[in-house]
Design an enzyme around this catalytic site. Sequence first.
Site, short mmCIF file in Angstrom:
data_model
loop_
_atom_site.label_atom_id
_atom_site.label_comp_id
_atom_site.label_asym_id
_atom_site.label_seq_id
_atom_site.Cartn_x
_atom_site.Cartn_y
_atom_site.Cartn_z
N CYS A 1 -5.47 4.46 -5.35
CA CYS A 1 -4.14 3.54 -5.11
C CYS A 1 -2.72 3.94 -5.23
O CYS A 1 -2.40 3.76 -6.69
CB CYS A 1 -4.82 2.26 -6.11
SG CYS A 1 -3.66 0.49 -5.34
N CYS B 1 1.10 -0.98 -0.06
CA CYS B 1 0.05 -0.25 -0.16
C CYS B 1 0.76 0.71 0.03
O CYS B 1 1.39 1.59 1.55
CB CYS B 1 -1.20 -0.08 0.92
SG CYS B 1 -1.96 0.88 1.33
#
Length: 299
Positions: free
Chosen positions: A224, A76
């Site tokens: 993202c 992430c």
Amino acid sequence: MADTVEFAKMNGLANKILVVDMRGRKDMVTPAAAIALNSNPATQFDQIMAIHDPRVGGTDAFIDILNCDGTKAQACGNGTRCVVQALSSETGKTSFTFQTVAGILNAVEHEDGMISVDMGLPRFRWSDIPLSEEFHDTSRIELQIGPIDAPILHSPAVMSMGNPHAIFWVDRDPMTFDLERFGPLLENHPMFPEKANITLAQVISDSALRTRTWERGAGLTLACGSAACASAVSAARTGRTGRKVTIDVASSPVRVPLTIDWREDNHVVMTGPAEWEWSGSVDPVTGVWARDAVERGAV
């Protein structure tokens, strides 16, 4: 509240992140806690970044990553920038090395507050992504949504940035596609035995892209980071852009672009912002939480 740990609500380009301080403990944030936290609008998130004591020498922390459905994530990028900002505020350091299940990440906070994360090496081999079928050329595989003679989305580039990604190139604004409808179908397609992050990417210029992502385990997300990296690599790999691009994340209300540099040494470096929102305490087993009366400003 008994047996609680400190946490911070943060965001990276509006990607909702909970940074949880698990240092000094042997247990983990449970899937049940993640699901409970995500069920409350105040603590709803895309990823939890749980900071643990280092497990290997030369690192500052081990980062355990959970999606909002309680499943584990391997990477992430936006969340990593949030961890850097939180730890920098606490320690005064500006350079960090983290271990994740996907490998080692190096990160640095710059004087202007922007944060760069070395996201590692992209992997293109079909079995490393992984795919359920063998493809020698993963820059364009056989997969489509819609009628055979007039597909809505087709021929994605696929790769791993520590987690699986499929990039569909589109010729109009990614916001005009019904990704909320197509995203779940593609995330769970049999081609992806470990599911996949699904991104629509549009070329704006030879140094700029616009993207929108359906995130594995989180759904339609405002941003993202690893998908931005995968999009940039795919664009350079297929000759659409150079190796350094800015990414306009179409769904994010934060109008600060990410900069992605696929360096000549094959490392992908992402640079972007992180924002602190508020702090609190949480039971990592149950997800029961309380907001701090006085903000800490660091985990």
